[in-house]
Design an enzyme around this catalytic site. Sequence first.
Site, PDB file in Angstrom:
ATOM      1  N   HIS A 196      51.500  13.894 114.681  1.00  0.00           N
ATOM      2  CA  HIS A 196      51.602  13.233 113.375  1.00  0.00           C
ATOM      3  C   HIS A 196      52.229  14.148 112.308  1.00  0.00           C
ATOM      4  O   HIS A 196      53.284  13.857 111.768  1.00  0.00           O
ATOM      5  CB  HIS A 196      50.210  12.830 112.893  1.00  0.00           C
ATOM      6  CG  HIS A 196      49.434  11.981 113.844  1.00  0.00           C
ATOM      7  ND1 HIS A 196      49.720  10.657 114.092  1.00  0.00           N
ATOM      8  CD2 HIS A 196      48.358  12.280 114.618  1.00  0.00           C
ATOM      9  CE1 HIS A 196      48.853  10.174 114.969  1.00  0.00           C
ATOM     10  NE2 HIS A 196      48.025  11.133 115.300  1.00  0.00           N
TER      11      HIS A 196
HETATM   12  O1  RIB Z   1      45.839  10.170 111.411  1.00  0.00           O
HETATM   13  C1  RIB Z   1      46.428  11.413 111.653  1.00  0.00           C
HETATM   14  C2  RIB Z   1      46.178  12.358 110.526  1.00  0.00           C
HETATM   15  O2  RIB Z   1      44.776  12.587 110.401  1.00  0.00           O
HETATM   16  C3  RIB Z   1      46.787  13.753 110.770  1.00  0.00           C
HETATM   17  O3  RIB Z   1      47.148  14.323 109.544  1.00  0.00           O
HETATM   18  C4  RIB Z   1      45.663  14.523 111.393  1.00  0.00           C
HETATM   19  O4  RIB Z   1      45.746  15.934 111.104  1.00  0.00           O
HETATM   20  C5  RIB Z   1      44.475  13.954 110.665  1.00  0.00           C
HETATM   21  O5  RIB Z   1      44.350  14.653 109.440  1.00  0.00           O
END
Ligand code: RIB
Length: 309
Positions: free
Chosen positions: A241
């Site tokens: 992500h």
């Molecule tokens: O949903 C993914 C996000 O949530 C990313 O930033 C991961 O690090 C968590 O913080």
Amino acid sequence: MKKIIFDCDPGVDDAVALFLAFASPQDLDILAITTVAGNVAADLTARNAAVIRQIAGREDVPIHAGARAPLIRPPFDAGAFHGESGLGDLPLFEPAKGVEPGHAAQVIADLVMNHAPGEITLAVTGPFTNLALAIRLEPDIVERLGPVVVMGGARREGGNITASAEYNIWADPHAADIVFSSGAACVVMGLDVTHQVRSDPARTAAIAAVDTPAARASAALLEFSNAIERDIVGGSGAPIHDPCVVAYLLAPQLFTLRPCELRVETASPLTLGHTAVEFRIDPTAARIQWATGADADGVFALLTERLAR
Ligand code: RIB
Ligand code: CA
């Protein structure tokens, strides 16, 4: 060269995103790393940012700790996905250099006000609490921010912490509502795009084959996430992500964006944190761009090349 502030909650994928940013000094002038409570508690996200900074050899970059809790909701960590330390099973150490004095929200407000309009780009890969507080401290930063590039939200993909919400928005929906309704120019890397960029075994192995401290640590972090992805989701490659935010800063051509209006659910117990992404708008008036596509091979080629530096 982009001047950036990187606000994060390391966090396994935040850590890989930090390595990518630290490995790109010719592209990114990181004015500050700011940390926030999120994946793990605030003292751990600050410590983790300092650990990653030391492995990357970038102790020239200051770290400022920030909000210890969301604006209204109680903290809710994502330890199931990031391990108790927040950095998976990475061997930990007490970093030689810690955080600097000054609250993250104040540092964001001061840096943006002390630079020319549009000069600073803000990357946010955790809950938006620090940025929301900075906007309340100094509303004029909204017009002065270059785009705010954030990881958060979901439209086609549904949620990853509830059926209808992505973690960063769900953890602090009130902060996200302040940011998205502020008028700030935002580029949003939601699950719709990050789920297209997965560290499958071949991509992870390519990183593991690189003999640098940052690549070795990143490979371990990705393998930790992949193991959880296999156990919890049944997939073979975890989505990366947060690195998508830094990859966009380095190579925007790897992503496809679409202008939208974006609203956040802040009240419904069932759909709290849902991002309502509306494309049926006047595109010329849009302040928010929603990422709909990514060249995943291109992102991993960029990540692998930079981790080798
Ligand atoms: O949903 C993914 C996000 O949530 C990313 O930033 C991961 O690090 C968590 O913080
Ligand atoms: Ca994060």
